[in-house]
Design an enzyme around this catalytic site. Structure first.
Site, PDB file in Angstrom:
ATOM      1  N   GLU A  98      22.579  59.862  27.430  1.00 53.67           N
ATOM      2  CA  GLU A  98      23.778  59.499  28.183  1.00 53.67           C
ATOM      3  C   GLU A  98      24.442  60.680  28.888  1.00 53.67           C
ATOM      4  OE1 GLU A  98      24.975  56.404  28.732  1.00 53.67           O
ATOM      5  OE2 GLU A  98      23.257  55.626  27.626  1.00 53.67           O
ATOM      6  N   SER A 140      56.564  13.200  33.968  1.00 51.37           N
ATOM      7  CA  SER A 140      58.020  13.033  34.084  1.00 51.37           C
ATOM      8  C   SER A 140      58.819  13.985  33.216  1.00 51.37           C
ATOM      9  CB  SER A 140      58.401  11.588  33.736  1.00 51.37           C
ATOM     10  OG  SER A 140      57.853  10.691  34.675  1.00 51.37           O
TER      11      SER A 140
END
Length: 791
Positions: free
Chosen positions: A102, A384
């Site tokens: 890496e 509602s």
């Protein structure tokens, strides 16, 4: 000659690109060193995380005596395989394997590698924006913890500068340790210790060289290099890493030859560390804490999550442990719900502080942490249940309507995008004609809601909802919530969450003050230092007399016959005053109820996760559940006061339910019975004018119709009909049509047809004024004394 020119041109292009790349990197380094970019504020989060990593955060709540107690012990876990290992526990071979593949110059660079960055930049320039790559271990750590991984030069430069800063704040060893514990290694596994357990059933300290290389090989493309899922790919990458380790001097030639291409013996262990499943409430706390930490510390959600699980924080939450236990016990027992497949959620909030006292996000046994929480994460159309907030609150607050306002419950639009038979429809498909506000609210009439919204204005209604904390509203594009349907009937594009809907009702329960819902009260570090003070967010949205009036109207939903919750809230009303509003969406997909008392607001949603009709579920099921739960909760939280106070600025007065004006004798003579009602008004809003909508007429009791001059005197009584000016393009069934009349000339010829109103002759051709469902309407002409009628 041509080839020579091309070769020179290519050389010059490459040289220019290299010089440009070097210049860019020089600017980056120079900026970091010479423009005072070494301030550490944007890497403090990672430094602090390294210092606290491994110490679990804890939750605390107040008991009924006000004492702070530890809450939800063992529940605060990430729910993933992730065990922390110090660098001393991690074999050198494993550390070196990662470094070799890496970041081979890890111990010599200052946070970024000039050479690999130069190569990556050149690749980016020559490959039309492909991934730059070239990240060091330090850069990868920043990317892993912040979640910032977009492919751009700007992001890469920011990452490099932060990497330089981080290396000034932390040692190489600390950075490597944090990296090896946070890197993703496939199959839900984070960190090398968890990977050692998963793939080899070993402690990380027991790994040999081959096993270490196999784990290091998983990085970059985790599934592709996974030794279980793709063993051949992992073998090839192991060999590459071994070659790199040999070249870089990490292993000897003998170690290389003994390990190269050697078969890997796996011993998978899929048993994760035992994790207590978190409650619905703890899940909500986790999500809220991550958001608060992210905003307060200016870090990504990913870093904030790491803080939460491993930062050693002390989080004080607003839960009432007894309320939460009650909710969980009720919802865990799915036999209390009539349909097995149906789902539901419930929220209880203190309206004065916004404190979420308890919540549940689903029916049945909760068998995992941080799963879909239907109380906080699901958004559905509220139907509602939105009307009191988007329509009636702003209308009352701005003096556009009052308690005695009346409306004609009839369709408002025909054709041109609406139904040719009229829009909107009420839920029961019935139009009632003239009604007062109390009736419209209690019966949840869509027509009245739309009529009132048009007075308010869609923009104003939208602004009110935004001030009440709704975060899912859409205000631009094709799917726009600034419509009659969305604002008046709850047909929002993205819906709303139960938590936000319930929280919004705090404005009605708390004198016009909106209190934003909160599960987290404060966050401190392990030393008691305050990190987040999540003080109540409050905003005055409406006048006190407005919400008191609306509260009186909303009690009628429960207490008035015909109200949408009438007869369903029976237990709680024995203990305290209750107001609230139901909501049902199109196709009967969702059912809502949000109700409140002087002490608490409770909200419930019921439906299917994949929307489907609830026709096979009792229409009052959610109300029954709400009543059962809230009545029990009020034995826990109730105090001495159990009534809504009528504001001193409000006065009770009578009005006509048809006109909204001061009642007259005619209002008492309505054939349906007295239309005189009582309501609540400020001194300025008290009805002043006499009713002019009730018209007195003579009615023949023998002929059962409007009397003419030939009707016997002793068969005539005084009745009143309602003066109307309706006109529809199609025939509409309106309940009160048989009790209506129109303006007529002094001399007129009545219609003698017993099936139509006496004024039918004066209705223009092609115009309809509405008809009742009676074959012999009340407002027909007298059936016995027709010949003698005249004007």
């Amino acid at each position: 000659m041509k080839k020579l020119i091309q070769a020179v041109f290519r050389f010059l292009f490459i040289l220019f690109s290299v010089i440009l790349t070097v210049a860019i990197l020089a600017v980056i380094v120079g900026s970091a060193y010479f423009m005072k970019l070494y301030t550490s504020e944007d890497v403090d989060d990672i430094v602090a995380l390294a210092g606290n990593h491994g110490e679990a955060s804890k939750l605390y709540a107040y008991d009924e005596n006000g004492n702070l107690i530890e809450y939800a012990i063992g529940e605060l876990s990430s729910g993933r395989t992730n065990d922390y290992a110090t660098l001393d526990e991690i074999p050198k071979e494993l550390q070196n394997a990662f470094i070799a593949i890496e970041d081979k110059r890890y111990y010599s660079h200052i946070g970024f590698d000039f050479i690999t960055t130069l190569k990556a930049t050149w690749k980016y320039i020559t490959s039309d924006g492909a991934s730059p790559g070239g990240s060091t271990i330090t850069q990868q750590l920043i990317k892993n913890l912040t979640g910032e991984d977009d492919i751009s030069i700007k992001r890469k430069i920011s990452e490099i500068i932060r990497a330089i800063k981080l290396e000034r704040q932390m040692s190489k060893e600390s950075i490597l340790e944090l990296y090896l514990n946070s890197i993703y290694l496939s199959q839900g596994t984070y960190g090398v210790k968890a990977a050692a357990k998963l793939y080899f059933n070993k402690d990380v300290a027991e790994l040999d060289l081959l096993e270490s290389v196999a784990i290091a090989a998983i990085t970059q493309a985790q599934t592709k290099w996974d030794p279980i899922q793709n063993p051949d790919n992992n073998r090839k990458r192991r060999n590459i890493i071994l070659m790199q380790m040999l070249e870089q001097g990490y292993i000897s030639q003998d170690e290389y030859q003994k390990t190269y291409d050697r078969p890997l013996e796996l011993n998978p262990n899929y048993e994760k560390s035992e994790i207590n499943t978190s409650s619905w409430y703890t899940d909500a706390v986790i999500n809220e804490t991550v958001q608060l930490l992210s905003e307060t510390l200016n870090v990504s959600s990913k870093v904030a999550t790491q803080y939460l699980y491993n930062g050693g924080y002390r989080i004080t939450v607003s839960v009432n442990p007894k309320v939460q236990a009650l909710l969980e016990a009720y919802y865990k027992n799915d036999t209390l719900f009539t349909k097995k497949e149906v789902q539901s959620s419930f929220v209880v909030i203190d309206p004065y502080t916004g404190n979420v006292l308890g919540l549940v996000g689903g029916i049945g046994e909760k068998n995992a942490s941080r799963i879909l929480n239907r109380a906080t994460q699901s958004t559905r159309s509220p139907g509602s249940a939105i009307k009191p907030l988007s329509v009636y609150l702003p209308a009352l607050d701005n003096g556009l309507i009052g308690y005695s306002s009346t409306f004609d419950d009839i369709p408002l639009y025909f054709g041109n995008g609406y139904s040719p038979y009229g829009w909107p429809e009420n839920a029961d498909r019935i139009y009632r004609g003239y009604v007062d506000l109390e009736y419209a609210v209690s019966h949840s009439l869509n027509t009245v809601a739309v009529s009132v919204l048009e007075k308010v204005g869609i923009e104003n209604a939208f602004d009110y909802l935004e001030s009440l904390g709704f975060s899912t509203l859409v205000s631009n594009g094709d799917n726009n919530d600034k419509t009659l349907s969305a604002m008046a009937l709850g047909g929002m594009t993205n819906g709303v969450s139960l938590l936000e809907l319930t929280s919004a009702y705090s404005v009605l329960a708390n004198k016009g003050i909106y209190s934003e819902a909160r599960c987290v009260l404060k966050i401190t570090d392990k030393n008691g230092r305050l990190i987040v003070d999540n003080a109540p967010y409050k905003e005055i949205v409406a006048k006190e007399e407005t919400v008191n009036t609306l509260t009186r109207l909303l009690t009628s939903v429960i207490s008035k016959k015909g109200g949408t919750a009438y007869g369903s809230i029976t237990k709680l009303i024995e203990l305290t005053d209750v107001a609230g509003k139901t909501g049902t969406t199109n196709n009967n997909y969702d059912r809502w109820f949000v109700g409140y008392t002087p002490y608490a607001i409770g909200g419930i949603w019921l439906g299917y996760d994949i929307p489907a009709s609830l026709s096979s579920v009792g229409s009052k099921e959610h109300l029954r559940v709400w009543d059962n739960i809230m009545s029990e909760i009020h034995t826990i939280i109730s105090h001495s006061e159990n009534s809504f106070h009528l504001d001193e600025a409000l006065y009770e007065a009578r009005y006509c339910a048809v006109s909204g004006k001061v009642p007259t004798e005619a209002c008492l003579c309505d054939p349906r019975g007295s239309q005189v009602m009582s309501g609540y008004f400020t001194i300025e809003d008290l009805p002043q004018e006499a009713c002019d909508r009730h018209i007195m007429l003579s009615y023949c009791t023998e002929g059962k119709g409007i009397a003419g001059t030939s009707c016997p005197h002793d068969s005539i009584v005084a009745v009143s009909l309602v003066l109307t000016e309706r006109g529809f393009p199609v025939e509409v069934l309106v309940v009160d049509a048989q009790y209506c009349t129109i303006e007529l000339p002094d001399s007129f010829l009545p219609c003698y047809n017993l099936n139509t109103p006496y004024y039918q002759n004066y209705i223009p051709s092609g115009v309809y004024v509405g008809k009742s469902d009676s074959d012999y309407p009340f407002n027909r002409f007298c059936s016995r004394h027709i010949p003698l009628f005249g004007a």
